[in-house]
Design an enzyme around this catalytic site. Sequence first.
Site, PDB file in Angstrom:
ATOM      1  N   CYS A 196      -5.442  -9.767   3.108  1.00  0.00           N
ATOM      2  CA  CYS A 196      -6.474  -8.806   3.516  1.00  0.00           C
ATOM      3  C   CYS A 196      -7.772  -9.418   4.026  1.00  0.00           C
ATOM      4  O   CYS A 196      -8.222  -9.107   5.120  1.00  0.00           O
ATOM      5  CB  CYS A 196      -6.781  -7.881   2.347  1.00  0.00           C
ATOM      6  SG  CYS A 196      -5.297  -7.094   1.739  1.00  0.00           S
ATOM      7  N   ASN A 232     -14.220  -4.964   2.331  1.00  0.00           N
ATOM      8  CA  ASN A 232     -13.510  -6.248   2.240  1.00  0.00           C
ATOM      9  C   ASN A 232     -14.383  -7.415   2.706  1.00  0.00           C
ATOM     10  O   ASN A 232     -14.359  -8.486   2.111  1.00  0.00           O
ATOM     11  CB  ASN A 232     -12.201  -6.198   3.042  1.00  0.00           C
ATOM     12  CG  ASN A 232     -11.046  -5.740   2.164  1.00  0.00           C
ATOM     13  OD1 ASN A 232     -11.238  -5.425   0.981  1.00  0.00           O
ATOM     14  ND2 ASN A 232      -9.850  -5.691   2.717  1.00  0.00           N
ATOM     15  N   GLU A 246      -7.584   2.176   1.586  1.00  0.00           N
ATOM     16  CA  GLU A 246      -7.072   1.764   0.284  1.00  0.00           C
ATOM     17  C   GLU A 246      -7.899   0.598  -0.252  1.00  0.00           C
ATOM     18  O   GLU A 246      -8.251  -0.300   0.484  1.00  0.00           O
ATOM     19  CB  GLU A 246      -5.601   1.323   0.470  1.00  0.00           C
ATOM     20  CG  GLU A 246      -4.903   1.004  -0.798  1.00  0.00           C
ATOM     21  CD  GLU A 246      -5.125   2.075  -1.846  1.00  0.00           C
ATOM     22  OE1 GLU A 246      -4.626   3.186  -1.646  1.00  0.00           O
ATOM     23  OE2 GLU A 246      -5.808   1.816  -2.862  1.00  0.00           O
ATOM     24  N   PHE A 247      -8.180   0.628  -1.562  1.00  0.00           N
ATOM     25  CA  PHE A 247      -8.984  -0.446  -2.145  1.00  0.00           C
ATOM     26  C   PHE A 247      -8.246  -1.182  -3.257  1.00  0.00           C
ATOM     27  O   PHE A 247      -8.854  -1.872  -4.062  1.00  0.00           O
ATOM     28  CB  PHE A 247     -10.312   0.119  -2.676  1.00  0.00           C
ATOM     29  CG  PHE A 247     -11.100   0.865  -1.629  1.00  0.00           C
ATOM     30  CD1 PHE A 247     -11.680   0.170  -0.568  1.00  0.00           C
ATOM     31  CD2 PHE A 247     -11.236   2.241  -1.672  1.00  0.00           C
ATOM     32  CE1 PHE A 247     -12.399   0.848   0.417  1.00  0.00           C
ATOM     33  CE2 PHE A 247     -11.950   2.930  -0.694  1.00  0.00           C
ATOM     34  CZ  PHE A 247     -12.528   2.232   0.354  1.00  0.00           C
ATOM     35  N   LEU A 297     -17.511 -13.156  -8.269  1.00  0.00           N
ATOM     36  CA  LEU A 297     -18.402 -14.315  -8.226  1.00  0.00           C
ATOM     37  C   LEU A 297     -17.700 -15.503  -8.872  1.00  0.00           C
ATOM     38  O   LEU A 297     -18.350 -16.384  -9.421  1.00  0.00           O
ATOM     39  CB  LEU A 297     -19.711 -14.012  -8.969  1.00  0.00           C
ATOM     40  CG  LEU A 297     -20.698 -13.099  -8.254  1.00  0.00           C
ATOM     41  CD1 LEU A 297     -21.929 -12.879  -9.118  1.00  0.00           C
ATOM     42  CD2 LEU A 297     -21.103 -13.658  -6.891  1.00  0.00           C
ATOM     43  N   VAL A 339       0.831  -1.199   0.000  1.00  0.00           N
ATOM     44  CA  VAL A 339       0.000   0.000   0.000  1.00  0.00           C
ATOM     45  C   VAL A 339       0.870   1.256   0.000  1.00  0.00           C
ATOM     46  O   VAL A 339       0.668   2.165  -0.811  1.00  0.00           O
ATOM     47  CB  VAL A 339      -0.954  -0.032   1.222  1.00  0.00           C
ATOM     48  CG1 VAL A 339      -1.660   1.292   1.388  1.00  0.00           C
ATOM     49  CG2 VAL A 339      -1.963  -1.153   1.061  1.00  0.00           C
ATOM     50  N   ASP A 386      10.982   4.045   5.761  1.00  0.00           N
ATOM     51  CA  ASP A 386      10.837   2.676   6.277  1.00  0.00           C
ATOM     52  C   ASP A 386      11.991   2.399   7.228  1.00  0.00           C
ATOM     53  O   ASP A 386      13.098   2.910   7.040  1.00  0.00           O
ATOM     54  CB  ASP A 386      10.853   1.667   5.112  1.00  0.00           C
ATOM     55  CG  ASP A 386      10.141   0.369   5.481  1.00  0.00           C
ATOM     56  OD1 ASP A 386       9.089   0.085   4.884  1.00  0.00           O
ATOM     57  OD2 ASP A 386      10.639  -0.350   6.376  1.00  0.00           O
ATOM     58  N   LYS A 403      -2.974 -15.564  -5.589  1.00  0.00           N
ATOM     59  CA  LYS A 403      -3.655 -15.202  -6.835  1.00  0.00           C
ATOM     60  C   LYS A 403      -2.586 -15.002  -7.902  1.00  0.00           C
ATOM     61  O   LYS A 403      -1.403 -14.891  -7.559  1.00  0.00           O
ATOM     62  CB  LYS A 403      -4.528 -13.957  -6.658  1.00  0.00           C
ATOM     63  CG  LYS A 403      -3.749 -12.714  -6.244  1.00  0.00           C
ATOM     64  CD  LYS A 403      -4.661 -11.537  -5.991  1.00  0.00           C
ATOM     65  CE  LYS A 403      -4.981 -10.790  -7.256  1.00  0.00           C
ATOM     66  NZ  LYS A 403      -5.691  -9.532  -7.028  1.00  0.00           N
ATOM     67  N   LYS A 459      -7.555 -11.303   7.388  1.00  0.00           N
ATOM     68  CA  LYS A 459      -7.210 -10.379   8.472  1.00  0.00           C
ATOM     69  C   LYS A 459      -8.382  -9.429   8.771  1.00  0.00           C
ATOM     70  O   LYS A 459      -8.730  -9.226   9.931  1.00  0.00           O
ATOM     71  CB  LYS A 459      -5.975  -9.585   8.034  1.00  0.00           C
ATOM     72  CG  LYS A 459      -5.557  -8.470   8.930  1.00  0.00           C
ATOM     73  CD  LYS A 459      -4.222  -7.893   8.492  1.00  0.00           C
ATOM     74  CE  LYS A 459      -4.292  -7.031   7.251  1.00  0.00           C
ATOM     75  NZ  LYS A 459      -4.934  -5.731   7.420  1.00  0.00           N
TER      76      LYS A 459
HETATM   77  C1  UGA Z   1      -8.444  -7.217  -1.647  1.00  0.00           C
HETATM   78  C2  UGA Z   1      -9.552  -6.265  -2.154  1.00  0.00           C
HETATM   79  O1  UGA Z   1     -10.052  -6.735  -3.410  1.00  0.00           O
HETATM   80  C3  UGA Z   1      -9.004  -4.842  -2.345  1.00  0.00           C
HETATM   81  O2  UGA Z   1     -10.060  -3.968  -2.716  1.00  0.00           O
HETATM   82  C4  UGA Z   1      -8.402  -4.381  -1.019  1.00  0.00           C
HETATM   83  O3  UGA Z   1      -7.811  -3.092  -1.135  1.00  0.00           O
HETATM   84  C5  UGA Z   1      -7.328  -5.366  -0.576  1.00  0.00           C
HETATM   85  O4  UGA Z   1      -7.909  -6.693  -0.434  1.00  0.00           O
HETATM   86  C6  UGA Z   1      -6.764  -4.898   0.746  1.00  0.00           C
HETATM   87  O5  UGA Z   1      -7.515  -4.819   1.717  1.00  0.00           O
HETATM   88  O6  UGA Z   1      -5.592  -4.518   0.796  1.00  0.00           O
HETATM   89  P1  UGA Z   1      -6.379  -8.520  -2.785  1.00  0.00           P
HETATM   90  O7  UGA Z   1      -6.431  -9.351  -1.546  1.00  0.00           O
HETATM   91  O8  UGA Z   1      -5.098  -7.930  -3.197  1.00  0.00           O
HETATM   92  O9  UGA Z   1      -7.425  -7.281  -2.647  1.00  0.00           O
HETATM   93  O10 UGA Z   1      -6.886  -9.379  -4.023  1.00  0.00           O
HETATM   94  P2  UGA Z   1      -8.318  -9.800  -4.614  1.00  0.00           P
HETATM   95  O11 UGA Z   1      -8.284  -9.617  -6.068  1.00  0.00           O
HETATM   96  O12 UGA Z   1      -9.420  -9.166  -3.876  1.00  0.00           O
HETATM   97  O13 UGA Z   1      -8.332 -11.366  -4.313  1.00  0.00           O
HETATM   98  C7  UGA Z   1      -8.412 -11.884  -3.000  1.00  0.00           C
HETATM   99  C8  UGA Z   1      -8.657 -13.377  -3.046  1.00  0.00           C
HETATM  100  O14 UGA Z   1      -9.974 -13.668  -3.479  1.00  0.00           O
HETATM  101  C9  UGA Z   1      -7.723 -14.128  -4.019  1.00  0.00           C
HETATM  102  O15 UGA Z   1      -7.263 -15.300  -3.375  1.00  0.00           O
HETATM  103  C10 UGA Z   1      -8.609 -14.468  -5.181  1.00  0.00           C
HETATM  104  O16 UGA Z   1      -8.222 -15.629  -5.843  1.00  0.00           O
HETATM  105  C11 UGA Z   1      -9.952 -14.654  -4.498  1.00  0.00           C
HETATM  106  N1  UGA Z   1     -11.108 -14.419  -5.379  1.00  0.00           N
HETATM  107  C12 UGA Z   1     -11.333 -13.198  -5.915  1.00  0.00           C
HETATM  108  C13 UGA Z   1     -11.977 -15.474  -5.634  1.00  0.00           C
HETATM  109  O17 UGA Z   1     -11.798 -16.607  -5.147  1.00  0.00           O
HETATM  110  N2  UGA Z   1     -13.072 -15.243  -6.436  1.00  0.00           N
HETATM  111  C14 UGA Z   1     -13.307 -14.034  -6.971  1.00  0.00           C
HETATM  112  O18 UGA Z   1     -14.346 -13.894  -7.693  1.00  0.00           O
HETATM  113  C15 UGA Z   1     -12.425 -12.979  -6.717  1.00  0.00           C
END
Ligand code: UGA
Length: 456
Positions: free
Chosen positions: A282, A230, A155-156, A272, A11, A30, A342, A285
Amino acid sequence: MKTAIIGTGYVGLTTGVALAFLGHEVTCLDVDSAKIDQLNSGECPIYEPHLTALMLQAKPNLKFTTRADVALEKAEVIFIAVGTPSLPDGSPNLSYLKSAAQSIGVHIESSYVVIVNKSTVPIGSGNWVESLVRDAYRAHHKESHTQFVVASNPEFLREGSALADMLFADRVVVGADEPKAIEVMRKLYQPLIEQTFEAPSFLPRPENFRAVHFLSSDLQSAELIKYAANAFLALKISFINEIAELAEKVGADIHSVSRGIGLDSRIGNRFLQAGIGWGGSCFAKDTSALISTGKEYGLPMAITQAARDVNARQRTRMIEILMSELKILKGRKIGILGLAFKPFTDDLRDAPAFEIAQTLVERGAKVVGFDPIAMDRAKKEWGGLDIEYAAHPESVFDEADAVLLITEWPEFKELAFQSLSQKMKNRLVVDGRGLFDSKNFRLAGIKLITLGRSNS
Ligand code: UGA
């Protein structure tokens, strides 16, 4: 504007680089001197698409230091972007946040400073940070010549698409109890809100993307927006995974079901994607922190808890499928495609592959894993896990009793399954992400089991 960022994790670094790119004078701070040396030599300590390139482009406006005085004395806006990892009881560890706040109190000198919580912090942390800064300021300054305000700017961004998420955001949320602080933040984000910057060639602006919504609120609401967003995304995934298990039972295909419900604009088609569920730093947690905050107020967060329970089940299901197909796991060779939580990241935090590999090893199987970018990190961070790492994705198929697809890297889809099937001891592939096309597997004579599909 003169901006300081405390913490150069995902972030902090993305925010710092993006703000410098937008024209602000940014100093990233840092305590980890090795990381700062690396950043000063133009190297990025994390894998994130385009971050090194944007860092290079933003270089004239960007400094990295371990010296708090250098970073904080002249800053008008200070972002706190330090880690808040979970403690064993599920509540977040706020020790880094505390020392960042105290250091701000010691060093700030500008007449008006906005201190911005960018880390995901429990509701009420804004007030806590303010009191820590005030106490440290009073202890280190004889006279008061600085006015400071604490704001929350959650942050998103998603790992793997962090820069696009930041530059072409759905919204910027700022919470503060003083209108002047909101105005400072609006000014800071102006080029982003109005999309007046020239998009980098490697990150073109999406078509018809003209502006970013700026939402201001009180401090607590902004803090809660982050957790609620989240938790909602996590439960959307868990919901589709619960339906996916039912789809398997009744003979439906979850991918059609996702499309069918996602076309309803009230539901929306994103998040979905059924499979082995969410991992990463994220969702686990933040859902756990939300439950722990609920507990403080005597509120059981039943829906958030259910999302966590369903998610934990997805990982167990992969093992159950293997046991039902292979009967015995002892002595079996299981290949794993994808180790990080991912694709397009080497982040291994709460990666489902770890838990699945660990269970298989405990039950006597031999595990061979491959990931396009996360293997070096896995070798270091998963030292205690007794698995082998393959040099190529093809090698996980050698003599395998089964191969599990855990992370949906597009390149795995292009593997030559027809010839790989010849190398397998038992022709079984379990697709945990709905990536593979069943036709290719039928032709290759491999049994393909996809979560959420009634597999034949
Ligand atoms: C997530 C949120 O999407 C962000 O908006 C947020 O800022 C971030 O957490 C955070 O709090 O810092 P992130 O964890 O980086 O982001 O990645 P995502 O793309 O959200 O994926 C999270 C997990 O969900 C991955 O393991 C992914 O494979 C899984 N996922 C995602 C699914 O199983 N199905 C989906 O349809 C989408």
